[in-house]
Design a protein around this motif. Structure first.
Motif, PDB file in Angstrom:
ATOM      1  N   PHE A 117       0.862  -1.190   0.000  1.00  0.00           N
ATOM      2  CA  PHE A 117       0.000   0.000   0.000  1.00  0.00           C
ATOM      3  C   PHE A 117       0.891   1.230   0.000  1.00  0.00           C
ATOM      4  O   PHE A 117       2.041   1.177   0.426  1.00  0.00           O
ATOM      5  CB  PHE A 117      -0.937   0.006   1.210  1.00  0.00           C
ATOM      6  CG  PHE A 117      -0.205  -0.098   2.520  1.00  0.00           C
ATOM      7  CD1 PHE A 117       0.285   1.021   3.156  1.00  0.00           C
ATOM      8  CD2 PHE A 117       0.014  -1.333   3.099  1.00  0.00           C
ATOM      9  CE1 PHE A 117       0.976   0.922   4.342  1.00  0.00           C
ATOM     10  CE2 PHE A 117       0.707  -1.454   4.290  1.00  0.00           C
ATOM     11  CZ  PHE A 117       1.190  -0.312   4.918  1.00  0.00           C
ATOM     12  N   ASP A 124      -8.038  -0.823   2.501  1.00  0.00           N
ATOM     13  CA  ASP A 124      -8.682  -1.719   1.538  1.00  0.00           C
ATOM     14  C   ASP A 124      -8.000  -3.082   1.437  1.00  0.00           C
ATOM     15  O   ASP A 124      -8.587  -4.026   0.935  1.00  0.00           O
ATOM     16  CB  ASP A 124      -8.719  -1.070   0.147  1.00  0.00           C
ATOM     17  CG  ASP A 124      -9.726   0.064   0.082  1.00  0.00           C
ATOM     18  OD1 ASP A 124     -10.646   0.091   0.922  1.00  0.00           O
ATOM     19  OD2 ASP A 124      -9.587   0.929  -0.810  1.00  0.00           O
ATOM     20  N   GLN A 125      -6.760  -3.198   1.910  1.00  0.00           N
ATOM     21  CA  GLN A 125      -6.038  -4.470   1.795  1.00  0.00           C
ATOM     22  C   GLN A 125      -6.215  -5.287   3.073  1.00  0.00           C
ATOM     23  O   GLN A 125      -6.634  -4.784   4.101  1.00  0.00           O
ATOM     24  CB  GLN A 125      -4.565  -4.218   1.482  1.00  0.00           C
ATOM     25  CG  GLN A 125      -3.818  -3.361   2.498  1.00  0.00           C
ATOM     26  CD  GLN A 125      -3.271  -4.138   3.666  1.00  0.00           C
ATOM     27  OE1 GLN A 125      -2.785  -5.245   3.542  1.00  0.00           O
ATOM     28  NE2 GLN A 125      -3.356  -3.551   4.850  1.00  0.00           N
ATOM     29  N   THR A 146       5.045   5.838   3.523  1.00  0.00           N
ATOM     30  CA  THR A 146       4.264   5.957   2.298  1.00  0.00           C
ATOM     31  C   THR A 146       4.519   7.344   1.708  1.00  0.00           C
ATOM     32  O   THR A 146       4.923   8.267   2.414  1.00  0.00           O
ATOM     33  CB  THR A 146       2.756   5.800   2.574  1.00  0.00           C
ATOM     34  OG1 THR A 146       2.348   6.798   3.509  1.00  0.00           O
ATOM     35  CG2 THR A 146       2.440   4.424   3.107  1.00  0.00           C
ATOM     36  N   GLU A 161      -5.434   2.737   0.368  1.00  0.00           N
ATOM     37  CA  GLU A 161      -4.928   1.411  -0.013  1.00  0.00           C
ATOM     38  C   GLU A 161      -4.708   0.533   1.226  1.00  0.00           C
ATOM     39  O   GLU A 161      -4.929  -0.673   1.181  1.00  0.00           O
ATOM     40  CB  GLU A 161      -3.627   1.541  -0.797  1.00  0.00           C
ATOM     41  CG  GLU A 161      -3.803   2.142  -2.171  1.00  0.00           C
ATOM     42  CD  GLU A 161      -2.480   2.352  -2.891  1.00  0.00           C
ATOM     43  OE1 GLU A 161      -1.425   1.904  -2.380  1.00  0.00           O
ATOM     44  OE2 GLU A 161      -2.489   2.983  -3.964  1.00  0.00           O
TER      45      GLU A 161
END
Length: 197
Positions: free
Chosen positions: A11, A19-20, A102, A16
């Motif tokens: 991600f 959602d994972q 990130t 992200e």
């Protein structure tokens, strides 16, 4: 052209992450991050932050648990300054980068101090903070505490490409092709001038 190995990250944003299902995530108990996420869940449980609060692992109660928890495979949600400080600390202790950030952030945080109305301390501290900002002391203090993070802030897969190596012919192809184009162009001009006479 520089070629680096392709590294797949599970991600690269908060959306992200929530959602994972591969990587669990957590945050520090009592942090501003916990406050934002729990408030988001109370107001809009289906929002990205609301889903982040609902799907989290148990909160971390001690700052000393952060690095071992993240190294163990759980993503940590922290402010950027806290994260970069932890990266630098871990790099100083181990000599290599074990943590990554990130590219996208998920909340803007501004730090402030609160004073009672009419406090005599407010103008004094306003002037002090203003001068520290103007003289660049705040940036200097932050840079001093996070000196080892620049290496770890490179995109994944680029960390090992800072070592020196001998130059090869391919390293000069761009320069040599420009030189060759210049020689061919000047020869063409020379021939045109000679034929014109």
């Amino acid at each position: 052209m520089l070629i680096v190995p392709k590294v797949r990250v599970p991600f690269d944003s908060l959306a992200e992450l929530v959602d994972q299902t591969e990587v669990p995530w957590t945050m520090a108990h009592g942090s501003i991050v916990q406050s934002f996420f729990s408030s988001a869940y109370d107001e809009a449980p289906t929002s990205t932050m609301g889903r982040g609060w609902k799907g989290r692992s148990p909160l971390l109660r001690s700052a000393t648990d952060i690095i071992p928890t993240v190294i163990g495979g759980t993503a940590g949600l922290y402010t950027r300054h806290s994260s970069t400080y932890l990266m630098g600390k871990d790099f100083s202790e181990n000599g290599y980068c074990r943590l990554a950030l990130t590219r996208g952030g998920y909340m803007a945080v501004q730090h402030s101090m609160g004073f009672p109305l009419g406090s005599s301390l407010k103008p004094v501290l306003d002037e002090l903070v203003y001068r520290m900002m103007e003289f660049g002391l705040v940036e200097k203090f932050i840079a001093k505490e996070m000196a080892n993070t620049s290496y770890c802030l490179m995109p994944p897969g680029r960390e090992g490409y800072t070592e020196l190596r001998p130059l090869a012919l391919g390293d000069f192809l761009g320069v040599l092709s420009l030189y060759g184009a210049g020689v061919v162009g000047s020869m063409g001009m020379f021939v045109a001038e000679v034929m014109r006479r």
